[in-house]
Write an enzyme that holds these catalytic residues in place. Sequence first.
Site, PDB file in Angstrom:
ATOM      1  N   CYS A   1       0.829  -1.219   0.000  1.00  0.00           N
ATOM      2  CA  CYS A   1       0.000   0.000   0.000  1.00  0.00           C
ATOM      3  C   CYS A   1       0.858   1.262   0.000  1.00  0.00           C
ATOM      4  CB  CYS A   1      -0.934  -0.008   1.204  1.00  0.00           C
ATOM      5  SG  CYS A   1      -1.661  -1.619   1.493  1.00  0.00           S
TER       6      CYS A   1
ATOM      7  N   CYS B   1     -12.778  -0.403   8.748  1.00  0.00           N
ATOM      8  CA  CYS B   1     -11.931  -0.830   7.634  1.00  0.00           C
ATOM      9  C   CYS B   1     -12.022   0.163   6.481  1.00  0.00           C
ATOM     10  CB  CYS B   1     -12.374  -2.200   7.116  1.00  0.00           C
ATOM     11  SG  CYS B   1     -12.489  -3.452   8.396  1.00  0.00           S
TER      12      CYS B   1
ATOM     13  N   HIS C   1      -9.304   3.520  -0.809  1.00  0.00           N
ATOM     14  CA  HIS C   1      -7.924   3.034  -0.708  1.00  0.00           C
ATOM     15  C   HIS C   1      -7.576   2.124  -1.889  1.00  0.00           C
ATOM     16  CE1 HIS C   1      -4.177   1.776   0.841  1.00  0.00           C
ATOM     17  NE2 HIS C   1      -4.567   0.793   1.630  1.00  0.00           N
TER      18      HIS C   1
END
Lengths: 419, 140
Positions: free
Chosen positions: A92, A240, A366
Site C-alpha cells: 500500500c 476498515c 484506498h
Amino acid sequence: MGKLARKVAIIGAGMCKFGRNFPLKRNPDMWVEAWIDAVNKVDNGIEPKDVDACYVGNYSSDLFNHQGHLGPQMADLVGLTPKPASRFEGACASSGIALRQAIIAVASGIHDIIAVSGVECMTQLPTTGVTDTLATASDDLFEYPAGATFPGLYAAIASAHFHKYGTTAEDLMRVGIKNHENGKENPFAQMQQSISEIMASKVKSYEKQGRDVPVWKNEFDFLKSSANPMIASPLRLFDCSLVTDGAACVFIAAGDIAKKYTDTPIWITGTGQGSAALSLHDRDEITSFIATREAAKQAYQMSGLGPKDIQIAEVHDCFTIAEILAQEDLGFYEKGKAVEAIKNGETHRNGSLPINTSGGLKSKGHPVGATGAAMAVEIFKQMRGIAERNRQVKFDVERALTHNLGGSGGTCVVTIYQK
Amino acid sequence: MSEVKDITIQSYLEFIASKKLMGSKCKKCNEMYVPPRKLCIKCNSIDMEWIEMSGKGKIAAFSCIGVGTTFMEKKGYSMKKPYCFSVIKLDEGPMVSGQLVGVDETKPETIKIETPVKVKFLETEIKGEDPRIDLGFEPV
C-alpha cells in the site's frame, strides 16, 4: 543521514474520482484522468516534452488485472515514451515509494521533472480474490496458515493497544466518524457521506424493504449494532478502509525549474523510508510501527522540522487503529495519548492538527497502489488553499506531512512539504 | 543419531508436521528464533543450532476473525463461526503466530492478553487435499 542535493518541489497534482470504477474505468482510463487533472493544476501549463520520466506506483496489477509492466503502459498513455518509465512496489506504500524515488532522482540531477503515477484497479476481482491478493502483502508462510487476514492483523494490533493503553472500540469509532465527515466534503472521495447520513439512508432502505426500522440513538449506537458487523474483533466493517479503484498524478520538479511553472511551488523538504519484518511476530513491538518511526526520523532530520511544526497531515488509516498508531509513531502525541486528542477534536478539520482532511483511506477510498500519491494531492490542495467544498482548513498551511504505510507496517514512507 | 537438518523453512515445517516446535539458537550470542533463522540478525553469526521450544507461552495479541482466509473458510469457519488468530510470546522469548483454539471465538471479550497457553498441533483434513498439521495454541 542524507540531504537533498538540490531543491525539489511539487508543481502540480491531481487525481481521478475514487470509487468502484471498474468496468467503466480501468487503470489506463483513470491514469489519463489523473494526469489531465494534474496538468490543469500546473499554473503555467506543462507538456509531455517537459517531463523526463514516469514513475508508477502500483501494488498488484498482475493479480488484480492480469497486467504487469505498467511503467511503459502508463507513460505511453500520456505521450511520455520513449522516456524512462518504471514501476515501484511496496504494497500500500507503492506510490509513496514512487514519489520518494522521484524526489531522489530529481535531487540527484539525473532528471528535472518526473511524473509520479499511482494506480490501482481492485474491483475487477470478486471480494475473495481481493482479500487473497491483499494477503500476499503479509507473510504467506507463517501468518497465513494461522488465519491472518489484513483486518485480522490490524485487529490483533488493536487488541494489544487496548490492553496496553486502555484504548476502546469507541476510540476507534471516533476516527471513522471524523474521516467520513471529511470525505463528505471531498468530491473525489468514494463515500461522500457522514456516518449519520449513512444511518439515515439505511433507515430509508429498510423502510422501502418493509423491514423493521432500527432505532439508533447516535452514531456510536449504530456503529455498535449488527448493522456494522464484526469483521475481525475488535474491528467492525466501519473500522476498515474501502476497496477502491483510483489513480493520482504528481509532478515533481527541480527547484530552479519549478518557478518556470508556478509562482507557488510546494517544496518537499524531507523524505524518509523505513522497513520492518513482514510478520507481527518477528517484531519487537506490536503496538508501534518501527518502519514509521524510522521514516519519520529521517524525514524530520532532513527538513529540520519536528512533529510540533507540522500543521496538517494525511496518515495511512487503512484501519481506524492505524490512524491512532500513526499519530503516536509520527511523534504528534505520546504513546497511548492519541485517542484523547481525537476525543478533544484536535485532529478534526477545525482542530489544532487536522488529520486526513481528504476523508482518509476510510472514506476517500484506498486503491492501494494509488494511495501515497493521492495523499500528496490532498496536501497540495490544502497548501494551495484549493481544497473543494467545506474541507479547506481555515489557516495558511506552511508545513505538512504525509505518512504512507505498506502491508501491516513492513514499509513506511514519510514526506514533509513546505511553502 | 539421526542426521541434523539444515536450517531451512522446509525443515521447520517438517518438524511442525511431526508435532515439534523447533527454533534456532545462536551459539555465539544465545539469541533464539522461531521460525528459525540461519543467520543471527543480532550478531551476524551463522553458527546456529536447532532448539526445541517448550511450547508454552502467553497471548500477546489476538483477533476473532469472521471474514477469514480461503484456508480457514475451507476449515469451516465463517462470519457465524469465527476463528481466533493469535500472536503468542513463547516462554523462551520469541513470538509466533498460530490459531488459538479452546476459547469462545464468538465472545472475544472473554479472551485475555497474557493468558498462559500451550502448543496444540492442529490436524486438518480438507477433502481433495493432503492432510496437514499447523501450529496452534490453547489455554493451559
